[in-house]
Motif scaffolding. Structure first.
Motif, PDB file in Angstrom:
ATOM      1  N   SER A 102     -58.883  47.575  39.604  1.00  0.00           N
ATOM      2  CA  SER A 102     -58.776  47.898  41.050  1.00  0.00           C
ATOM      3  C   SER A 102     -59.138  48.730  41.424  1.00  0.00           C
ATOM      4  O   SER A 102     -58.943  49.314  43.347  1.00  0.00           O
ATOM      5  N   THR A 103     -60.333  49.761  41.035  1.00  0.00           N
ATOM      6  CA  THR A 103     -60.157  50.613  42.015  1.00  0.00           C
ATOM      7  C   THR A 103     -62.103  50.455  41.510  1.00  0.00           C
ATOM      8  O   THR A 103     -62.860  51.060  42.864  1.00  0.00           O
ATOM      9  N   GLY A 104     -62.848  49.173  41.290  1.00  0.00           N
ATOM     10  CA  GLY A 104     -63.875  48.949  41.411  1.00  0.00           C
ATOM     11  C   GLY A 104     -65.093  50.324  40.773  1.00  0.00           C
ATOM     12  O   GLY A 104     -66.188  50.729  41.163  1.00  0.00           O
ATOM     13  N   GLU A 105     -64.699  51.167  40.382  1.00  0.00           N
ATOM     14  CA  GLU A 105     -65.210  52.275  39.756  1.00  0.00           C
ATOM     15  C   GLU A 105     -65.463  52.243  37.804  1.00  0.00           C
ATOM     16  O   GLU A 105     -64.930  51.248  36.776  1.00  0.00           O
ATOM     17  N   GLN A 106     -67.209  52.424  38.152  1.00  0.00           N
ATOM     18  CA  GLN A 106     -67.715  52.648  35.677  1.00  0.00           C
ATOM     19  C   GLN A 106     -66.943  53.907  35.707  1.00  0.00           C
ATOM     20  O   GLN A 106     -67.233  54.947  36.021  1.00  0.00           O
ATOM     21  N   ASN A 107     -67.073  53.343  34.437  1.00  0.00           N
ATOM     22  CA  ASN A 107     -67.298  54.530  33.430  1.00  0.00           C
ATOM     23  C   ASN A 107     -65.909  55.368  33.394  1.00  0.00           C
ATOM     24  O   ASN A 107     -66.427  56.967  33.401  1.00  0.00           O
ATOM     25  N   ARG A 108     -65.166  54.926  33.954  1.00  0.00           N
ATOM     26  CA  ARG A 108     -63.723  55.627  33.825  1.00  0.00           C
ATOM     27  C   ARG A 108     -62.102  54.139  33.290  1.00  0.00           C
ATOM     28  O   ARG A 108     -62.707  52.911  33.660  1.00  0.00           O
ATOM     29  N   PRO A 109     -61.589  54.874  32.990  1.00  0.00           N
ATOM     30  CA  PRO A 109     -60.359  53.656  32.510  1.00  0.00           C
ATOM     31  C   PRO A 109     -59.457  53.438  34.063  1.00  0.00           C
ATOM     32  O   PRO A 109     -59.861  54.199  35.116  1.00  0.00           O
ATOM     33  N   GLU A 110     -59.491  51.765  33.497  1.00  0.00           N
ATOM     34  CA  GLU A 110     -58.753  51.087  34.977  1.00  0.00           C
ATOM     35  C   GLU A 110     -57.684  51.477  34.680  1.00  0.00           C
ATOM     36  O   GLU A 110     -56.229  51.401  33.775  1.00  0.00           O
ATOM     37  N   PRO A 111     -56.877  51.643  35.950  1.00  0.00           N
ATOM     38  CA  PRO A 111     -55.310  52.137  35.796  1.00  0.00           C
ATOM     39  C   PRO A 111     -54.523  51.422  35.696  1.00  0.00           C
ATOM     40  O   PRO A 111     -52.751  51.895  35.478  1.00  0.00           O
ATOM     41  N   ARG A 112     -54.369  50.135  36.403  1.00  0.00           N
ATOM     42  CA  ARG A 112     -53.902  49.088  36.569  1.00  0.00           C
ATOM     43  C   ARG A 112     -53.615  47.591  36.213  1.00  0.00           C
ATOM     44  O   ARG A 112     -53.191  47.445  34.855  1.00  0.00           O
ATOM     45  N   VAL A 113     -55.104  46.998  35.864  1.00  0.00           N
ATOM     46  CA  VAL A 113     -55.362  46.110  35.314  1.00  0.00           C
ATOM     47  C   VAL A 113     -56.138  46.106  34.553  1.00  0.00           C
ATOM     48  O   VAL A 113     -57.413  45.491  33.992  1.00  0.00           O
ATOM     49  N   THR A 114     -55.531  46.703  33.444  1.00  0.00           N
ATOM     50  CA  THR A 114     -55.610  46.720  32.238  1.00  0.00           C
ATOM     51  C   THR A 114     -55.896  45.380  31.139  1.00  0.00           C
ATOM     52  O   THR A 114     -54.728  44.474  31.817  1.00  0.00           O
ATOM     53  N   LEU A 115     -55.984  45.646  30.032  1.00  0.00           N
ATOM     54  CA  LEU A 115     -56.385  44.399  29.205  1.00  0.00           C
ATOM     55  C   LEU A 115     -55.467  44.455  28.519  1.00  0.00           C
ATOM     56  O   LEU A 115     -54.429  43.496  28.232  1.00  0.00           O
ATOM     57  N   LYS A 116     -54.317  45.522  28.138  1.00  0.00           N
ATOM     58  CA  LYS A 116     -53.068  46.263  27.740  1.00  0.00           C
ATOM     59  C   LYS A 116     -51.948  45.020  29.043  1.00  0.00           C
ATOM     60  O   LYS A 116     -51.263  43.729  28.399  1.00  0.00           O
ATOM     61  N   ALA A 117     -51.945  44.988  29.774  1.00  0.00           N
ATOM     62  CA  ALA A 117     -51.359  44.625  30.881  1.00  0.00           C
ATOM     63  C   ALA A 117     -51.814  42.788  30.920  1.00  0.00           C
ATOM     64  O   ALA A 117     -50.800  41.991  30.962  1.00  0.00           O
ATOM     65  N   LEU A 118     -52.563  42.728  30.749  1.00  0.00           N
ATOM     66  CA  LEU A 118     -52.763  41.182  30.969  1.00  0.00           C
ATOM     67  C   LEU A 118     -52.393  40.483  29.207  1.00  0.00           C
ATOM     68  O   LEU A 118     -52.109  39.286  30.136  1.00  0.00           O
ATOM     69  N   LEU A 119     -52.382  40.906  28.513  1.00  0.00           N
ATOM     70  CA  LEU A 119     -52.123  40.380  26.925  1.00  0.00           C
ATOM     71  C   LEU A 119     -50.689  40.772  27.202  1.00  0.00           C
ATOM     72  O   LEU A 119     -50.314  39.271  26.687  1.00  0.00           O
ATOM     73  N   ALA A 120     -50.310  41.314  27.741  1.00  0.00           N
ATOM     74  CA  ALA A 120     -49.048  41.312  28.139  1.00  0.00           C
ATOM     75  C   ALA A 120     -48.542  40.489  28.999  1.00  0.00           C
ATOM     76  O   ALA A 120     -47.256  40.229  29.238  1.00  0.00           O
ATOM     77  N   GLY A 121     -49.211  39.575  29.722  1.00  0.00           N
ATOM     78  CA  GLY A 121     -48.746  38.464  30.769  1.00  0.00           C
ATOM     79  C   GLY A 121     -47.999  39.346  32.189  1.00  0.00           C
ATOM     80  O   GLY A 121     -47.375  38.237  33.019  1.00  0.00           O
ATOM     81  N   ARG A 122     -48.911  39.847  32.031  1.00  0.00           N
ATOM     82  CA  ARG A 122     -47.701  40.712  33.784  1.00  0.00           C
ATOM     83  C   ARG A 122     -48.831  39.609  34.316  1.00  0.00           C
ATOM     84  O   ARG A 122     -48.147  39.943  35.789  1.00  0.00           O
ATOM     85  N   TYR A 123     -49.740  39.599  34.449  1.00  0.00           N
ATOM     86  CA  TYR A 123     -50.415  38.446  35.428  1.00  0.00           C
ATOM     87  C   TYR A 123     -51.314  37.346  35.446  1.00  0.00           C
ATOM     88  O   TYR A 123     -51.491  36.924  35.529  1.00  0.00           O
ATOM     89  N   ASP A 124     -50.269  36.515  34.679  1.00  0.00           N
ATOM     90  CA  ASP A 124     -49.878  35.030  34.143  1.00  0.00           C
ATOM     91  C   ASP A 124     -50.397  34.475  36.105  1.00  0.00           C
ATOM     92  O   ASP A 124     -50.992  33.502  35.855  1.00  0.00           O
ATOM     93  N   ARG A 125     -48.838  35.026  36.215  1.00  0.00           N
ATOM     94  CA  ARG A 125     -48.528  34.690  37.708  1.00  0.00           C
ATOM     95  C   ARG A 125     -49.631  34.179  38.663  1.00  0.00           C
ATOM     96  O   ARG A 125     -50.369  33.143  38.866  1.00  0.00           O
ATOM     97  N   PRO A 126     -50.136  35.555  39.076  1.00  0.00           N
ATOM     98  CA  PRO A 126     -51.762  35.127  39.634  1.00  0.00           C
ATOM     99  C   PRO A 126     -52.716  34.682  39.235  1.00  0.00           C
ATOM    100  O   PRO A 126     -53.638  34.038  39.991  1.00  0.00           O
ATOM    101  N   LEU A 127     -53.144  34.833  37.365  1.00  0.00           N
ATOM    102  CA  LEU A 127     -53.697  33.964  37.530  1.00  0.00           C
ATOM    103  C   LEU A 127     -53.784  32.564  37.719  1.00  0.00           C
ATOM    104  O   LEU A 127     -54.505  31.571  37.467  1.00  0.00           O
ATOM    105  N   ARG A 128     -52.266  31.847  37.060  1.00  0.00           N
ATOM    106  CA  ARG A 128     -52.186  30.623  37.213  1.00  0.00           C
ATOM    107  C   ARG A 128     -52.598  29.907  38.706  1.00  0.00           C
ATOM    108  O   ARG A 128     -52.992  29.782  39.067  1.00  0.00           O
ATOM    109  N   ALA A 129     -52.007  30.702  39.413  1.00  0.00           N
ATOM    110  CA  ALA A 129     -52.370  30.634  41.324  1.00  0.00           C
ATOM    111  C   ALA A 129     -53.628  30.484  41.352  1.00  0.00           C
ATOM    112  O   ALA A 129     -54.764  28.963  41.958  1.00  0.00           O
ATOM    113  N   ALA A 130     -54.741  30.655  40.654  1.00  0.00           N
ATOM    114  CA  ALA A 130     -55.946  31.075  40.907  1.00  0.00           C
ATOM    115  C   ALA A 130     -56.345  29.810  40.682  1.00  0.00           C
ATOM    116  O   ALA A 130     -57.305  28.699  41.014  1.00  0.00           O
ATOM    117  N   ALA A 131     -55.696  29.127  38.768  1.00  0.00           N
ATOM    118  CA  ALA A 131     -56.378  28.241  38.367  1.00  0.00           C
ATOM    119  C   ALA A 131     -56.055  26.945  39.161  1.00  0.00           C
ATOM    120  O   ALA A 131     -56.853  26.230  39.359  1.00  0.00           O
TER     121      ALA A 131
END
Length: 353
Positions: A102-131
């Motif tokens: 969400s920040t476009g910044e390197q060498n620092r953690p991502e505050p929102r679209v994290t792998l943990k959130a993705l694995l928890a299914g938080r972004y399944d809906r927008p990913l399915r829409a993209a698919a």
């Protein structure tokens, strides 16, 4: 006449790029290599234009098989369908890098679209829409989730997602950081397939060297497996305005064995290659040597190379990578691209699991 020949070649490539039957992927060429490239498409690699593609083809004298563009995915941003259509109209297969940040910044953690959130299914809906958008394109695309994850500078790298720990996620026998990325890659692929996005060639994109270069961060920990990746690739640069100039032959010898170890059968690609102009840099000579290394036959599993023609870094400063800034580099590239080893239009077929 040279420009007319280039235009005719491009038109021929467009005619050959026919949408395959559902569920087919980009296969390696039967002989030789694909020649691809990434015409400059803005500071964030997302502003694709027909003119940019045509200018690059005219400059280099060879049509492109694929071209890269970034999807800076913040959990809400739509899939770049129109940019894909632009490339398709030019006879080029789109290779879309999915960059979850969400920040476009390197060498620092991502505050929102994290792998943990993705694995928890938080972004399944927008990913399915993209698919579903990908499914509706009606032509093939290549997708790459989280490029250069083993490099350590992007927020989806293992470095920022558990690192070497083994007690926060998944198997206690595996380091959490790479394992999270591997499973996130698999989840994205599954979601697209469940939505019927079958004409997708999935690409795993490694860094030249892991960062940090420690046992826990080995590239093998990131690889999602042959069931989820159709091509394996790497970025190789001779010089980026720091350190010594390194020849492509040495870069290939250092990187390709590591990629070959990931899979016994997936084709390999140099997804990005180039060299910056600078004092004492013989750009033309380096490019000639690179083409010789690509076509030497020493690396039979190498089946594609893609020049990175980005004129500026994301911060707007000159990169020195653009071909047109160096007449000697441009001529060397045109000579190398004219090799019969690159007489290969895109070839599609069923996924080879």
């Amino acid at each position: 006449m040279p420009r007319l020949r280039t235009v005719l070649l491009a038109l021929g490539a467009a005619a050959l790029l026919v949408a395959p039957a559902r569920g087919e992927v980009l296969l390696p060429p039967q002989e030789g290599l694909y020649l691809s490239g990434h015409p400059d498409c803005g500071l964030r690699d997302e502003t694709v234009t027909s003119k940019g593609v045509r200018d690059f083809v005219a400059l280099t004298g060879r049509p492109l098989v694929w071209s890269y563009l970034s999807w800076h995915w913040d959990g809400r941003s739509p899939f770049p369908a129109e940019a894909c259509r632009v490339l398709h109209r030019e006879g080029v297969v789109p290779l879309v890098g999915i960059l979850p940040w969400s920040t476009g910044e390197q060498n620092r953690p991502e505050p929102r679209v994290t792998l943990k959130a993705l694995l928890a299914g938080r972004y399944d809906r927008p990913l399915r829409a993209a698919a579903r958008q990908v499914r509706g394109l009606g032509f093939p695309v290549m997708l790459c989730f989280g490029p250069e994850a083993d490099g350590g500078w992007f927020p989806w790298s293992g470095r920022f997602n558990g690192g070497s720990r083994r007690d926060g996620y998944g198997s206690p026998d595996l380091p959490d950081g790479p394992e999270r990325f591997r499973d996130a890659f698999r989840r994205v692929v599954r979601l697209f397939r469940e939505e019927g996005a079958g004409d997708v060639t999935w690409v795993f994109h490694a860094a030249e060297r892991p960062g940090p270069d420690l046992p826990w961060n080995g590239t093998q920990g990131y690889y999602p497996g042959d069931g989820f990746a159709d091509w394996i690739g790497v970025s190789l640069y001779g010089w980026l305005r720091s350190g010594p100039v390194r020849e492509m032959g040495d870069l290939l010898a250092g990187a390709l064995p590591r990629l070959e170890a990931l899979s016994p059968r997936r084709p390999l690609a140099v997804l990005e290659w180039g060299i910056a102009a600078g004092p004492g840099v013989d750009k033309g000579g380096w490019i000639r040597n690179a083409f010789e290394a690509f076509t030497s036959g020493e690396h039979p599993r190498l089946r594609a190379v893609a020049w990175w023609d980005k004129a500026r870094r994301p911060d707007g400063t000159p990169s020195g990578l653009a071909l047109e800034e160096s007449p000697e580099g441009t001529q060397a590239y045109r000579e190398g691209a004219a090799s019969r080893a690159f007489d290969n239009p895109a070839r599609f077929g069923p996924r080879r699991d």
